[in-house]
Design an enzyme around this catalytic site. Structure first.
Site, mmCIF file in Angstrom:
data_model
loop_
_atom_site.group_PDB
_atom_site.id
_atom_site.type_symbol
_atom_site.label_atom_id
_atom_site.label_comp_id
_atom_site.label_asym_id
_atom_site.label_seq_id
_atom_site.Cartn_x
_atom_site.Cartn_y
_atom_site.Cartn_z
ATOM 1 C CB SER A 180 4.716 -1.501 12.266
ATOM 2 O OG SER A 180 4.324 -0.142 12.411
ATOM 3 C CG HIS A 218 -6.030 1.898 4.786
ATOM 4 N ND1 HIS A 218 -5.602 2.926 5.590
ATOM 5 C CD2 HIS A 218 -5.050 0.971 4.783
ATOM 6 C CE1 HIS A 218 -4.386 2.609 6.045
ATOM 7 N NE2 HIS A 218 -4.042 1.438 5.561
ATOM 8 C CG ASN A 223 -1.740 1.198 1.402
ATOM 9 O OD1 ASN A 223 -1.807 2.036 0.496
ATOM 10 N ND2 ASN A 223 -2.380 1.330 2.556
ATOM 11 C CD1 TRP A 224 3.390 0.875 -2.876
ATOM 12 C CD2 TRP A 224 3.503 2.040 -4.793
ATOM 13 N NE1 TRP A 224 4.038 0.092 -3.809
ATOM 14 C CE2 TRP A 224 4.127 0.787 -4.990
ATOM 15 C CE3 TRP A 224 3.446 2.945 -5.870
ATOM 16 C CZ2 TRP A 224 4.691 0.414 -6.212
ATOM 17 C CZ3 TRP A 224 4.011 2.567 -7.087
ATOM 18 C CH2 TRP A 224 4.630 1.313 -7.253
ATOM 19 C CE LYS A 225 -0.282 3.290 4.730
ATOM 20 N NZ LYS A 225 -0.298 3.415 6.162
ATOM 21 C CD GLU A 255 -3.870 -2.513 7.224
ATOM 22 O OE1 GLU A 255 -2.683 -2.560 6.897
ATOM 23 O OE2 GLU A 255 -4.662 -1.670 6.775
ATOM 24 N N GLY A 300 2.670 -1.031 4.411
ATOM 25 C CA GLY A 300 2.704 0.388 4.061
ATOM 26 C C GLY A 300 4.142 0.836 3.868
ATOM 27 N N GLY A 301 4.716 1.427 4.919
ATOM 28 C CA GLY A 301 6.053 2.010 4.845
ATOM 29 C C GLY A 301 7.088 1.114 4.167
ATOM 30 N N GLY A 310 2.006 2.476 10.801
ATOM 31 C CA GLY A 310 2.952 3.572 10.629
ATOM 32 C C GLY A 310 3.597 4.033 11.925
ATOM 33 C CD GLU A 317 -3.184 5.529 6.520
ATOM 34 O OE1 GLU A 317 -3.098 5.509 5.286
ATOM 35 O OE2 GLU A 317 -2.355 4.978 7.267
HETATM 36 P P1 PGA Z 1 2.498 0.427 7.763
HETATM 37 O O1 PGA Z 1 1.063 0.588 7.043
HETATM 38 O O2 PGA Z 1 3.088 -0.875 7.240
HETATM 39 O O3 PGA Z 1 3.281 1.616 7.336
HETATM 40 O O4 PGA Z 1 2.254 0.358 9.225
HETATM 41 C C1 PGA Z 1 0.214 -0.515 6.844
HETATM 42 C C2 PGA Z 1 -1.069 -0.054 6.187
HETATM 43 O O5 PGA Z 1 -1.556 1.039 6.506
HETATM 44 O O6 PGA Z 1 -1.630 -0.751 5.328
#
Ligand code: PGA
Length: 262
Positions: free
Chosen positions: A217, A99, A11-13, A171, A238-239, A177, A101
């Protein structure tokens, strides 16, 4: 134990640009060229979907193309939104919905998330339904109620054959994050509870087949332990998905974990 093919999504966000996104797509597809036994997908920002699609196609990559969101209406006066048909037209095969966010920053509610999920599955696309509790909810001991509500409402009126095209991403919001990962045991416990719920909502067969992945994470150095848990079928990253070497290592860890579980 049913053997489920693991799923790992990047997930590149709201990160990358046309150059860095293209570089990342090339590096990830090269790194995963010979890999089988795992479904990998990338979720770039909307403006780069077509560019990433061409890169993956030119390289004959099996990495699936996903979008980070979608809108449930087909077309019309919905300024700023993108429909399922538009995504399909651009070669997108799957999409994230719900998601954290989008739930907590943008304010999406379970009912809207359910509409999006239904629109995707009815159109023959795959989907990843994201669920997870906040820190306050966990500290109050409400994590099971919250995840159960998000799964139940998310899946309302979705029949069993559609549910099989679904991936559920657990999640915990406090782990996204933040560098704080749920312990493999805590994550496993929630995954087992979600699988149990799927069994009650559908049947044991659907529950045994649906992939439930962990996000929050996940890094190259903690992926193997998380993925070794019986009900953790991969991850939403994500990251660490922004670094090709890390995403490749995490995806390989999922393939290895599946071999050990088989
Ligand atoms: P993260 O994000 O790996 O940066 O914690 C995961 C996600 O939001 O899908």
């Amino acid at each position: 134990m049913a053997s489920r093919k693991p799923f790992v999504g990047g997930n590149w966000k709201m990160n990358t640009n046309r150059t860095t996104g293209s570089d990342l797509a090339r590096a990830v597809s090269d790194g995963l060229m010979t890999l089988d036994g795992v479904d990998a997908a990338v979720f770039p920002p909307f403006p780069y979907l077509l560019t990433v699609r061409s890169i993956l196609r030119d390289r004959g990559s099996s990495i699936r193309l996903g979008s980070q969101d979608v809108y449930h209406q087909n077309d019309g006066a919905f300024t700023g939104e993108v429909s399922v048909a538009m995504l399909k037209d651009c070669g997108v095969q799957t999409a994230l919905v719900g998601h954290s966010e989008r739930r907590h920053v943008i304010g999406e509610k379970d009912e809207l998330i359910n509409k999006k999920l239904r629109a995707l599955l009815e159109a023959g696309m795959d989907a990843v339904l994201c669920v997870g509790e906040t820190l306050d909810e966990r500290e109050a001991g409400h994590q099971e109620i919250v995840n159960s509500r998000q799964v139940r409402t998310g899946l309302a009126e979705i029949p069993a054959p559609y549910a099989e095209r679904l991936v559920i991403a657990y999640e915990p919001v406090w782990a996204i994050g933040t560098g704080k990962t749920a312990s493999p045991q805590d994550a496993q416990e929630m995954h087992a509870a979600i699988r149990n719920l799927i069994s009650r909502l559908y049947n044991a067969d659907v529950a045994a087949r649906v992939r439930i992945i962990y996000g929050g994470s996940v890094k190259a150095d903690n992926a193997a332990e998380l993925f070794s848990q019986p009900d953790i079928d991969g991850g939403l990253i994500g990251g660490a998905s922004l670094k090709s070497a890390d995403f490749v290592a995490i995806t390989k860890a999922a393939a290895e974990a599946a071999k050990d579980k088989a």
